[in-house]
Design a protein around this motif. Structure first.
Motif, PDB file in Angstrom:
ATOM      1  N   SER A 101       0.826  -1.210   0.000  1.00  0.00           N
ATOM      2  CA  SER A 101       0.000   0.000   0.000  1.00  0.00           C
ATOM      3  C   SER A 101       0.861   1.261   0.000  1.00  0.00           C
ATOM      4  O   SER A 101       0.514   2.255  -0.640  1.00  0.00           O
ATOM      5  N   LYS A 102       2.018   1.219   0.671  1.00  0.00           N
ATOM      6  CA  LYS A 102       2.926   2.380   0.657  1.00  0.00           C
ATOM      7  C   LYS A 102       3.520   2.598  -0.735  1.00  0.00           C
ATOM      8  O   LYS A 102       3.590   3.729  -1.214  1.00  0.00           O
ATOM      9  N   VAL A 103       3.943   1.515  -1.384  1.00  0.00           N
ATOM     10  CA  VAL A 103       4.514   1.643  -2.729  1.00  0.00           C
ATOM     11  C   VAL A 103       3.453   2.136  -3.704  1.00  0.00           C
ATOM     12  O   VAL A 103       3.690   3.072  -4.482  1.00  0.00           O
ATOM     13  N   VAL A 104       2.269   1.530  -3.664  1.00  0.00           N
ATOM     14  CA  VAL A 104       1.187   1.933  -4.573  1.00  0.00           C
ATOM     15  C   VAL A 104       0.794   3.383  -4.318  1.00  0.00           C
ATOM     16  O   VAL A 104       0.565   4.158  -5.258  1.00  0.00           O
ATOM     17  N   SER A 105       0.761   3.805  -3.067  1.00  0.00           N
ATOM     18  CA  SER A 105       0.431   5.189  -2.738  1.00  0.00           C
ATOM     19  C   SER A 105       1.483   6.146  -3.306  1.00  0.00           C
ATOM     20  O   SER A 105       1.139   7.192  -3.867  1.00  0.00           O
ATOM     21  N   SER A 106       2.753   5.782  -3.192  1.00  0.00           N
ATOM     22  CA  SER A 106       3.827   6.626  -3.735  1.00  0.00           C
ATOM     23  C   SER A 106       3.737   6.720  -5.250  1.00  0.00           C
ATOM     24  O   SER A 106       3.916   7.791  -5.820  1.00  0.00           O
ATOM     25  N   VAL A 107       3.463   5.596  -5.905  1.00  0.00           N
ATOM     26  CA  VAL A 107       3.365   5.584  -7.370  1.00  0.00           C
ATOM     27  C   VAL A 107       2.139   6.366  -7.828  1.00  0.00           C
ATOM     28  O   VAL A 107       2.189   7.078  -8.836  1.00  0.00           O
ATOM     29  N   ASN A 108       1.044   6.274  -7.089  1.00  0.00           N
ATOM     30  CA  ASN A 108      -0.176   6.992  -7.482  1.00  0.00           C
ATOM     31  C   ASN A 108      -0.034   8.505  -7.366  1.00  0.00           C
ATOM     32  O   ASN A 108      -0.776   9.238  -8.014  1.00  0.00           O
ATOM     33  N   LYS A 109       0.886   8.990  -6.567  1.00  0.00           N
ATOM     34  CA  LYS A 109       1.090  10.440  -6.409  1.00  0.00           C
ATOM     35  C   LYS A 109       1.750  11.070  -7.627  1.00  0.00           C
ATOM     36  O   LYS A 109       1.569  12.252  -7.880  1.00  0.00           O
ATOM     37  N   VAL A 110       2.526  10.302  -8.376  1.00  0.00           N
ATOM     38  CA  VAL A 110       3.259  10.861  -9.511  1.00  0.00           C
ATOM     39  C   VAL A 110       2.411  10.801 -10.769  1.00  0.00           C
ATOM     40  O   VAL A 110       1.430  10.063 -10.848  1.00  0.00           O
ATOM     41  N   LYS A 111       2.816  11.609 -11.758  1.00  0.00           N
ATOM     42  CA  LYS A 111       2.029  11.674 -12.988  1.00  0.00           C
ATOM     43  C   LYS A 111       2.336  10.535 -13.944  1.00  0.00           C
ATOM     44  O   LYS A 111       1.495  10.126 -14.715  1.00  0.00           O
ATOM     45  N   CYS A 112       3.571  10.056 -13.917  1.00  0.00           N
ATOM     46  CA  CYS A 112       3.907   8.945 -14.797  1.00  0.00           C
ATOM     47  C   CYS A 112       4.923   8.034 -14.112  1.00  0.00           C
ATOM     48  O   CYS A 112       5.651   8.453 -13.220  1.00  0.00           O
ATOM     49  N   PHE A 113       4.936   6.797 -14.556  1.00  0.00           N
ATOM     50  CA  PHE A 113       5.838   5.811 -13.977  1.00  0.00           C
ATOM     51  C   PHE A 113       6.096   4.726 -15.015  1.00  0.00           C
ATOM     52  O   PHE A 113       5.386   4.632 -16.019  1.00  0.00           O
ATOM     53  N   ALA A 114       7.097   3.938 -14.758  1.00  0.00           N
ATOM     54  CA  ALA A 114       7.410   2.807 -15.634  1.00  0.00           C
ATOM     55  C   ALA A 114       7.237   1.521 -14.844  1.00  0.00           C
ATOM     56  O   ALA A 114       7.559   1.465 -13.662  1.00  0.00           O
ATOM     57  N   VAL A 115       6.719   0.509 -15.505  1.00  0.00           N
ATOM     58  CA  VAL A 115       6.582  -0.806 -14.900  1.00  0.00           C
ATOM     59  C   VAL A 115       7.713  -1.675 -15.435  1.00  0.00           C
ATOM     60  O   VAL A 115       7.898  -1.789 -16.643  1.00  0.00           O
ATOM     61  N   LEU A 116       8.475  -2.247 -14.536  1.00  0.00           N
ATOM     62  CA  LEU A 116       9.554  -3.154 -14.906  1.00  0.00           C
ATOM     63  C   LEU A 116       9.133  -4.556 -14.500  1.00  0.00           C
ATOM     64  O   LEU A 116       8.697  -4.768 -13.367  1.00  0.00           O
ATOM     65  N   SER A 117       9.250  -5.492 -15.417  1.00  0.00           N
ATOM     66  CA  SER A 117       8.886  -6.864 -15.073  1.00  0.00           C
ATOM     67  C   SER A 117       9.873  -7.825 -15.713  1.00  0.00           C
ATOM     68  O   SER A 117      10.483  -7.529 -16.737  1.00  0.00           O
ATOM     69  N   ASP A 118      10.019  -8.960 -15.084  1.00  0.00           N
ATOM     70  CA  ASP A 118      10.889 -10.006 -15.585  1.00  0.00           C
ATOM     71  C   ASP A 118      10.305 -11.342 -15.161  1.00  0.00           C
ATOM     72  O   ASP A 118       9.779 -11.474 -14.056  1.00  0.00           O
ATOM     73  N   VAL A 119      10.393 -12.318 -16.036  1.00  0.00           N
ATOM     74  CA  VAL A 119       9.874 -13.650 -15.736  1.00  0.00           C
ATOM     75  C   VAL A 119      11.048 -14.561 -15.409  1.00  0.00           C
ATOM     76  O   VAL A 119      12.038 -14.597 -16.127  1.00  0.00           O
TER      77      VAL A 119
END
Length: 166
Positions: A101-119
């Motif tokens: 919830s802290k990470v999602v809250s921090s990301v929701n405050k900004v206007k843009c972000f990048a999602v990094l994923s790896d399998v």
């Protein structure tokens, strides 16, 4: 009178579980495994056992040497001591929820972000996706990259991963 007794019990349980949570969080912060070879049974504070009972039980044992409340709980006949694997997993899941919830809250405050994923596949062969977010903290003007979590998946196609991320 019932409410007063209930509040007394709640406060007592919080006092009991606080060192347990702190020990689990310490293991997490230090990247230490929690469990050893023996992870069940009564925890004796003064035992100098030669077998590995795991970092968590050793931390609790060490802490109880100076914390008389914790020591009295461990040595009592009380059934609920919050030392079981089930309790540990519940505490870890609660910590995960708070951190997410802290990470999602921090990301929701900004206007843009990048999602990094790896399998990757874990030792059992199960495929899992690691998710991270990269964003700029506008208050501090610094680039941050926060790990979200590992998510098991069966579909590693582009469409399957896109659905997973969404």
């Amino acid at each position: 009178m019932i409410q007063t007794e209930r509040m007394k019990q709640v406060l007592e349980n919080r006092q009991i579980i606080k060192p347990i949570i702190e020990a689990i969080m310490l293991c997490g912060r230090q990247n230490m495994p929690i469990r050893g070879h023996i992870v069940w049974g009564r925890l004796h504070v003064d035992d100098n056992l030669q077998n590995n009972q795991g970092n968590f039980r050793q931390i609790i044992r060490y802490r109880a040497q100076g914390d008389y409340v914790l020591r009295s709980i461990l040595e009592s006949e009380r059934k609920v001591k919050y030392l079981s694997n089930t309790s540990q997993n519940a505490i870890i899941d609660s910590c995960n929820s708070v951190l997410l919830s802290k990470v999602v809250s921090s990301v929701n405050k900004v206007k843009c972000f990048a999602v990094l994923s790896d399998v990757t596949s874990e030792i059992s062969g199960m495929e899992q996706v690691s998710l991270c977010f990269r964003y700029v903290d506008l208050d501090k003007l610094e680039l941050l990259e926060d790990f979200l979590q590992f998510i098991p998946t069966n579909d590693t196609t582009g469409k399957g991963l896109a659905n997973l991320i969404l």
